[in-house]
Design a protein around this motif. Structure first.
Motif, mmCIF file in Angstrom:
data_model
loop_
_atom_site.group_PDB
_atom_site.id
_atom_site.type_symbol
_atom_site.label_atom_id
_atom_site.label_comp_id
_atom_site.label_asym_id
_atom_site.label_seq_id
_atom_site.Cartn_x
_atom_site.Cartn_y
_atom_site.Cartn_z
ATOM 1 N N GLN A 1 4.715 4.517 -43.070
ATOM 2 C CA GLN A 1 5.748 3.920 -42.215
ATOM 3 C C GLN A 1 5.650 4.503 -40.791
ATOM 4 O O GLN A 1 5.683 3.760 -39.811
ATOM 5 C CB GLN A 1 7.119 4.213 -42.824
ATOM 6 N N ALA A 2 5.506 5.820 -40.705
ATOM 7 C CA ALA A 2 5.413 6.468 -39.390
ATOM 8 C C ALA A 2 4.142 6.026 -38.658
ATOM 9 O O ALA A 2 4.155 5.784 -37.445
ATOM 10 C CB ALA A 2 5.443 7.986 -39.557
ATOM 11 N N LEU A 3 3.045 5.871 -39.411
ATOM 12 C CA LEU A 3 1.775 5.440 -38.802
ATOM 13 C C LEU A 3 1.892 4.007 -38.283
ATOM 14 O O LEU A 3 1.495 3.706 -37.158
ATOM 15 C CB LEU A 3 0.654 5.503 -39.842
ATOM 16 N N ARG A 4 2.442 3.132 -39.118
ATOM 17 C CA ARG A 4 2.542 1.717 -38.747
ATOM 18 C C ARG A 4 3.351 1.531 -37.469
ATOM 19 O O ARG A 4 3.055 0.669 -36.642
ATOM 20 C CB ARG A 4 3.193 0.918 -39.892
ATOM 21 N N LEU A 5 4.345 2.397 -37.285
ATOM 22 C CA LEU A 5 5.215 2.252 -36.119
ATOM 23 C C LEU A 5 4.626 2.903 -34.866
ATOM 24 O O LEU A 5 5.211 2.809 -33.791
ATOM 25 C CB LEU A 5 6.597 2.834 -36.437
ATOM 26 N N GLY A 6 3.482 3.594 -35.025
ATOM 27 C CA GLY A 6 2.812 4.098 -33.826
ATOM 28 C C GLY A 6 2.782 5.605 -33.661
ATOM 29 O O GLY A 6 2.675 6.100 -32.539
ATOM 30 N N THR A 7 2.844 6.343 -34.779
ATOM 31 C CA THR A 7 2.730 7.803 -34.693
ATOM 32 C C THR A 7 1.259 8.197 -34.730
ATOM 33 O O THR A 7 0.485 7.628 -35.496
ATOM 34 C CB THR A 7 3.431 8.476 -35.891
ATOM 35 N N GLU A 8 0.902 9.171 -33.925
ATOM 36 C CA GLU A 8 -0.456 9.717 -34.025
ATOM 37 C C GLU A 8 -0.408 10.960 -34.904
ATOM 38 O O GLU A 8 0.355 11.903 -34.632
ATOM 39 C CB GLU A 8 -1.000 10.079 -32.648
ATOM 40 N N MET A 9 -1.180 10.956 -35.978
ATOM 41 C CA MET A 9 -1.184 12.097 -36.914
ATOM 42 C C MET A 9 -2.394 12.991 -36.624
ATOM 43 O O MET A 9 -3.514 12.494 -36.496
ATOM 44 C CB MET A 9 -1.304 11.609 -38.358
ATOM 45 N N LEU A 10 -2.161 14.274 -36.576
ATOM 46 C CA LEU A 10 -3.253 15.227 -36.385
ATOM 47 C C LEU A 10 -3.261 16.196 -37.544
ATOM 48 O O LEU A 10 -2.211 16.698 -37.940
ATOM 49 C CB LEU A 10 -3.031 16.048 -35.113
ATOM 50 N N SER A 11 -4.456 16.474 -38.090
ATOM 51 C CA SER A 11 -4.490 17.518 -39.112
ATOM 52 C C SER A 11 -4.644 18.849 -38.392
ATOM 53 O O SER A 11 -5.091 18.893 -37.250
ATOM 54 C CB SER A 11 -5.618 17.270 -40.113
ATOM 55 N N GLY A 12 -4.252 19.906 -39.036
ATOM 56 C CA GLY A 12 -4.332 21.226 -38.402
ATOM 57 C C GLY A 12 -3.005 21.945 -38.517
ATOM 58 O O GLY A 12 -1.995 21.364 -38.940
ATOM 59 N N GLU A 13 -3.051 23.208 -38.169
ATOM 60 C CA GLU A 13 -1.866 24.053 -38.260
ATOM 61 C C GLU A 13 -1.577 24.680 -36.910
ATOM 62 O O GLU A 13 -2.512 25.103 -36.212
ATOM 63 C CB GLU A 13 -2.111 25.145 -39.303
ATOM 64 N N VAL A 14 -0.330 24.737 -36.540
ATOM 65 C CA VAL A 14 0.027 25.413 -35.289
ATOM 66 C C VAL A 14 -0.009 26.911 -35.539
ATOM 67 O O VAL A 14 0.639 27.404 -36.480
ATOM 68 C CB VAL A 14 1.433 24.985 -34.805
ATOM 69 N N VAL A 15 -0.773 27.623 -34.709
ATOM 70 C CA VAL A 15 -0.857 29.078 -34.907
ATOM 71 C C VAL A 15 -0.060 29.847 -33.853
ATOM 72 O O VAL A 15 0.320 30.992 -34.069
ATOM 73 C CB VAL A 15 -2.336 29.573 -34.945
#
Ligand code: FAD
Length: 310
Positions: free
Chosen positions: A71-85
């Motif tokens: 749902q979030a992707l379809r509406l235009g979210t950009e997903m990034l894999s990774g962890e904030v350090v």
């Protein structure tokens, strides 16, 4: 190409993060969301979710989270894999650094990194994960109706969990390391009045037994040194949670480590930085409350951006 200058950056892909993304995307902000190590959050670690509204027959945890992600992707979210350090929140744009060394800047930030339950550290806790071991009575208690269960812990949270389970289970053992409970007097009184709660003082759990699922626990009596067995189907940990805030040391936390929000909705101590979900919620820690606070955080971020000319 990755948007490294986000108007709304969301850290965490649990119900709080995805819901924040859905709202921010629908506001036309093209949010960026960073997954973290556990894509989909805690609900991917369990089986069926029966208390998230809208699913009369329940929904498997990983399916529910995949739905939210789609749902979030379809509406235009950009997903990034990774962890904030690490992060630098001293001025805008805020900067966060991921584990691959890349940096993302953002005009507003929503921290939705969840809280991890503390475990005793027994190998059996892993062995019987999802097969009788739980860290959430509200989530899993229903599956133990009419059965015997144990709650580990001696504080107010453990007392609350034991009392909640007492309304469902046949018998609840409370396993307390010390000879007295840390729980407040009012909670101790309530436990004493519950006919199906038995407190086992001065006991330590050394292991769990069962053929594929929990059927009992082995306890060490600290006074005698002897071993004791109890028959149980559910083993509930209630020894606290660790909110995942390591990458955000500039955010103010309470004495338990939860990010402090308030004043204006999900606002933290830093203007433009919001927190949502379990990372700022010592009380409820449910998927639906996490989702609700993700919504609030996104609406707060939207208002913040508008007020600052974005
Ligand atoms: C076994 C189990 C069963 C449960 N059952 C139920 C249930 O039946 N019903 C219910 O309502 N609730 C249930 N819960 C509780 C529910 O899962 C949580 O309340 C909910 O997931 C909290 O959502 P959240 O978005 O705040 O955080 P989480 O779901 O914990 O997600 C946190 C996210 O943050 C990410 N993250 C963490 N640190 C970083 C970082 N440094 N950088 C980037 N990302 C990071 C993680 O990868 C993860 O994606 C259960 C929990 C467990 C563990």
């Amino acid at each position: 190409m990755t948007n490294t200058n986000a108007q709304i950056l969301i850290v965490g892909s649990g119900p709080a993060g995805y819901t924040a993304a859905i709202y921010a995307a629908r506001a036309g902000r093209r949010p960026v969301l960073i997954d973290g190590l556990l894509q989909g959050g805690q609900l991917t670690q369990t089986t069926e979710i029966e208390n998230f509204p809208g699913f009369p027959n329940g929904r498997m945890g990983f399916e529910l989270m995949q739905d939210m992600r789609d749902q979030a992707l379809r509406l235009g979210t950009e997903m990034l894999s990774g962890e904030v350090v690490s992060s630098d929140l001293s001025s805008r744009p805020f900067r966060v650094t991921l584990d691959d060394g890349s940096e993302i800047r953002a005009e507003s930030l929503i921290v939705a990194t969840g809280a991890s339950a503390k475990y005793l550290g027994l190998a059996d806790e892993q062995k019987y994960a999802g097969a009788g071991v739980s860290a959430c009575a509200t989530c899993d208690g229903f599956f133990f109706r009419g059965k015997d269960v144990a709650v580990v812990g001696g504080g107010d949270t453990a007392a609350e969990e034991a009392l909640y389970l007492a309304g469902l289970a046949r018998k609840v053992y409370m396993i307390a390391r010390r000879d007295v409970l840390r729980a407040s007097q009012v909670m101790r009184d309530r436990l004493a009045a519950a006919p199906n709660v038995e407190i086992l003082y001065g006991r330590e759990t050394v292991g769990l037994v069962g053929d594929g699922k929990v059927e009992g626990a082995v306890l060490r009596n600290k006074a005698t040194g002897g071993m004791e067995n109890i028959s149980i189907s559910g083993f509930f940990l209630a020894i606290g949670h660790t909110p995942n805030t390591l990458a955000f040391p500039q955010l103010e936390t309470d004495e338990q480590g939860y990010i402090r929000v308030g004043g204006r909705g999900q606002q933290t101590n830093i203007d433009g930085v919001f927190a949502a979900g379990d990372v700022c919620d010592p009380t409820y820690r449910q998927a639906v409350t996490a989702a609700a606070s993700g919504c609030r955080a996104a609406l707060d971020a939207e208002r913040f951006l508008l007020a600052n000319g974005f």
